[in-house]
Design an enzyme around this catalytic site. Structure first.
Site, PDB file in Angstrom:
ATOM      1  N   LYS A   1      10.521  -0.272   9.165  1.00 45.67           N
ATOM      2  CA  LYS A   1      11.169  -0.154  10.483  1.00 45.67           C
ATOM      3  C   LYS A   1      12.236  -1.229  10.722  1.00 45.67           C
ATOM      4  CE  LYS A   1       7.038  -0.223  12.528  1.00 45.67           C
ATOM      5  NZ  LYS A   1       6.115   0.361  11.547  1.00 45.67           N
TER       6      LYS A   1
ATOM      7  N   GLY B   1       0.801  -1.219   0.000  1.00 42.88           N
ATOM      8  CA  GLY B   1       0.000   0.000   0.000  1.00 42.88           C
ATOM      9  C   GLY B   1       0.833   1.269   0.000  1.00 42.88           C
TER      10      GLY B   1
ATOM     11  N   ASP C   1       5.228  -3.563  17.685  1.00 45.98           N
ATOM     12  CA  ASP C   1       5.343  -2.482  16.703  1.00 45.98           C
ATOM     13  C   ASP C   1       5.726  -1.164  17.388  1.00 45.98           C
ATOM     14  OD1 ASP C   1       4.853  -1.408  13.945  1.00 45.98           O
ATOM     15  OD2 ASP C   1       3.336  -0.256  15.033  1.00 45.98           O
TER      16      ASP C   1
ATOM     17  N   LYS D   1       9.299   1.264  17.221  1.00 46.47           N
ATOM     18  CA  LYS D   1       9.354   2.726  17.089  1.00 46.47           C
ATOM     19  C   LYS D   1      10.144   3.337  18.239  1.00 46.47           C
ATOM     20  CE  LYS D   1       5.026   2.809  14.510  1.00 46.47           C
ATOM     21  NZ  LYS D   1       3.563   2.855  14.611  1.00 46.47           N
TER      22      LYS D   1
END
Lengths: 376, 376
Positions: A139, A14, A234, A238
C-alpha cells in the site's frame, strides 16, 4: 501460442512466498490459458537474486520453491547458487532498473511489489517511466505524496493493485469498471480491516474490548503490536487508495482518523506489553458505553471508512444492525457502494479480506490481467 | 496519446440505445482516460447503418442520439441519411464481416451484441475467427451448442460478456479473477433473476403468488408474458454461462430446470391473458404451502441456480433465513461463491442485476477493458 509474462518480485514475506507457490502450482492451468509466468528476479530488503540473461533465462520452479523455503527460515538469498546471480544493496535497485530496461524493449516486464516497504517507490516510478507494468500488494507506494502517486498512475493500464484493499476481494477491479463506464460513485462505506471487523463484532456481543483485542492477538489477527491495527492508519491508507482512485487529489494527512487508543498510550509512551496489560483495560468502559448506546438505537458499531462528497473519514460509526455492514461478522471485509446504477440498493462486495493466500491470489490475477500489454 | 476503440453495435433495443447514450455522455471522461470509442456501424434486426470508410470516418454523436430517438419510436434505420449508408438483410451480416476484416488489419474492432437474437452467432464466430473482439450482453450466443461456444471462447481475452449474468454486477470479472489465480471454485449459488427474486421475497411475506406475479408484471419487472420469467429458462441460461466459464462442457438440456408453472399452462395451451386470469391463481396454494413449510424450518424460498460438483440446477430451494441469500429482498441479484480462498465465509457480490442503465454500463466497462488489444 503462449504469451510470456516476465516479472521481478520484490518482497519475500508471507505474500511474496505464497505468490511464488501459486505461480508454480498454476503452471498447467496457465498453460491452458495460454500464458506463462517467467520469474527473472526476486529481491528481499537486502539482496536481489536474478538470472544472468533475463531475455533467455528464468528462475526455475525448483529454485522458486527453494526461495520460499529459505526465506521462511530467515536465511539470506545469498546462500542460493546455480545459474543465477545475487547482488546486494545498494546495487539492487540499479540492477532491477537494468532488467526493466532490457525487458521493456522486448517482451515487457511486470514489477511486482509484495513488500511492505516505503523504499520501493523510486524503482516503481522508474519502471513505469520506462514503460513497464507494476503490480502492487504494497500500500505504501500509493499512499505517499500525490506527486509520487501521479507518476505511478501516469499510465493507468500498466498499474494494478487489487490486493492493496481487501486482499483478493475484487474491490479495485469493480470500482474501475464503474469508473470506466461513467457511473458516478456517490458514496463508499467499507469495513476494510479484518482485525477491526473481528474486534467490533465481538464487542457487540458484550465482551470487554481489552479481552477481544487480546484474543485477536492470540489468533494472530493483529500485528505483533496491536496498536498498529488500533491506530486506524492501515484502514486510512486503504481509504486514501480508494479516494485517489475516485480522482481525489488528497494526502493521508487530510483523512480524519479515529484511533482506538489515546495518545498517552502511544508507542513512545509505553511498550506493547504495558499497553496490553495496563493501558487496554482502561479503554473497556468507553467502548462498552458506546456499544450500549448504539444498541439502544437499533445500531451496532463498525470501524469503517466513509468516502462521500468531500469527506474521507476513518473511525467508529453507528450502523443499522439490519444492513450489510451491520450484519458483518468476524474478520470478513465488506465494501458498500452507492452510484447512479446502484442507487436504491448498493453494490455490495463481501468476503475474506486478509490472509496470504487470498492476497497472493489477488496479485496473481492482476498479473494475468495485464497480459495483453506483453508482446510475446 | 489517445487509443481508439472501433466498434459495431448489434441491437437497438433498450440496452443498445442506453449504451449509445452512455458512450456520448462519457466522451470527456474517456478522453481523460486516454480512450475514444468510434462507432462505425449500428444494426437492428433488419438493417445496418454504417460509415462509408470505416478506417477514417465514424457515426458522429448527433447521429448516435438520433438513432436512439428513432429506434425508441420504432422507426427504421433507413430514414437516416447524411454521410452514412444503410443496407438491409440479407446483406447486413456480410457487410459487418467486411468491416471486421478491414478494421482488424489496422486498429482492431469490437463487435458488441446487445440484441436478444439467436441469429448473431454466425457473425460473432466469424469476427472472432478474423481476430476481432466480441462484447456480449446477449446470452443466446453463449448458450447454444458447445461447439459454437468453443469457437467464441477460442481467444478468451477477446471475448467479454459481463452483462450476460447479473447485468453490470461484476460477476464474470470476479469469477475470471478467481480462475486465473488458480483458486478452485467449489460452489456457486446465485439468485440471478430480479423478477423471480422479487416474487420469492414477496410471497415470503404471505402474499398470494398470483397477486405477486401480477404486481411484478404491472411494475414492468416481468416479460410481457410472465411465463418467460417463470419458466426458469432465463436463469438456466445464466447458470449455463457460469458453468461453462468454470470449464464444464455441458448443454442447456443437461440443466435440471424447475418451471414455476406446469406444462398444462404452457403457451401452446393457453394465452398469456388466460394464464394470468385462470391459470396463475391455481398455483397459489402449492407455493403458500411450500413457503409455510420452509418458514417452519427457519428457512425461506429462493429461486436459485446451484453449481457444484457435477450438479447444475435451477429452481426453488429452501435457504436459511439468516444467510446472504435468505436476506435478499426485492429485485437485487446475488452471487455466493465458495472456493479455497473463500471457504469459511463465501465471496458475496450483490446489487441491482437488471435494468438498461446498469446492463449498458457493464457492456461499456467491458469495451474499455479490451482496449489493450487495440493497436491505436
Amino acid at each position: 501460442m503462449v504469451k510470456s509474462i516476465s516479472m521481478v518480485l520484490m518482497g519475500c514475506g508471507g505474500v511474496g512466498r505464497q505468490l511464488l507457490q501459486h505461480i508454480v502450482s498454476c503452471r498447467s492451468l496457465h498453460a491452458k490459458q495460454g500464458v506463462r509466468l517467467r520469474v527473472v528476479g526476486i529481491c528481499d530488503s537486502k539482496s536481489l537474486l536474478f538470472v544472468s540473461d533475463v531475455l533467455t533465462k528464468e528462475l526455475d520452479d525448483t529454485l522458486l520453491l527453494e526461495v520460499c523455503r529459505i526465506k521462511a527460515n530467515g536465511t539470506s538469498l545469498h546462500t542460493l547458487t546455480g545459474e543465477c546471480q545475487v547482488c546486494a544493496d545498494p546495487e539492487v535497485m540499479k540492477r532491477i532498473m537494468d532488467i526493466a530496461a532490457a525487458l521493456v524493449r522486448t517482451t515487457g516486464l511486470a514489477l511486482v511489489d509484495c513488500s511492505a516497504s516505503d523504499e520501493t517507490i523510486g524503482v516503481l516510478k522508474g519502471a513505469i517511466h520506462l514503460g513497464c507494468c507494476v503490480v502492487l500488494a504494497n500500500k505504501k507506494p500509493l499512499t505517499t505524496k500525490i506527486e509520487d502517486y501521479d507518476k505511478l498512475v501516469s499510465h493507468p493500464r500498466r498499474l494494478r493493485h487489487e490486493s492493496t484493499v481487501g486482499a483478493g476481494l475484487p474491490v479495485i477491479a469493480s470500482l474501475n469498471r464503474l469508473l470506466s463506464s461513467g457511473d458516478p460513485i456517490r458514496q463508499i462505506i467499507g469495513s476494510l480491516s479484518g482485525t477491526l471487523g473481528y474486534v467490533m463484532s465481538e464487542v457487540e456481543d458484550g465482551k470487554p474490548f481489552s479481552e477481544v483485542v487480546k484474543a485477536a492477538k492470540s489468533l494472530n489477527y493483529t500485528e505483533p503490536d496491536p496498536r498498529d491495527d488500533l491506530s486506524g492508519m492501515d484502514v486510512a491508507r486503504k481509504a486514501l487508495i480508494l479516494a485517489r482512485l475516485l480522482g481525489w487529489r488528497m494526502e493521508i494527512s487530510s483523512i480524519k482518523i479515529e484511533s482506538l487508543y489515546p495518545e498517552e498510550m502511544g508507542a513512545n509512551v509505553m511498550s506493547a506489553e504495558e499497553f496490553l496489560v495496563k493501558g487496554l483495560p482502561l479503554l473497556d468502559k468507553n467502548i462498552e458505553e458506546r456499544v450500549r448506546k448504539a444498541s439502544s438505537n437499533g445500531n451496532v458499531l463498525r470501524y469503517v471508512c466513509v468516502i462521500e462528497d468531500t469527506r474521507c473519514n476513518v473511525g467508529i460509526q453507528e450502523i443499522p444492525k439490519d444492513s450489510p455492514l451491520g450484519r458483518l461478522r468476524g474478520s470478513d471485509n465488506i465494501l458498500v457502494v452507492h452510484s447512479r446504477c446502484y442507487s436504491q440498493q448498493p453494490l455490495v462486495i463481501q468476503g475474506a479480506g486478509a490472509g496470504n493466500d487470498t492476497t497472493a491470489a489477488g496479485v496473481l490475477a492482476d498479473i494475468l490481467d495485464i497480459q495483453d500489454l506483453f508482446s510475446s
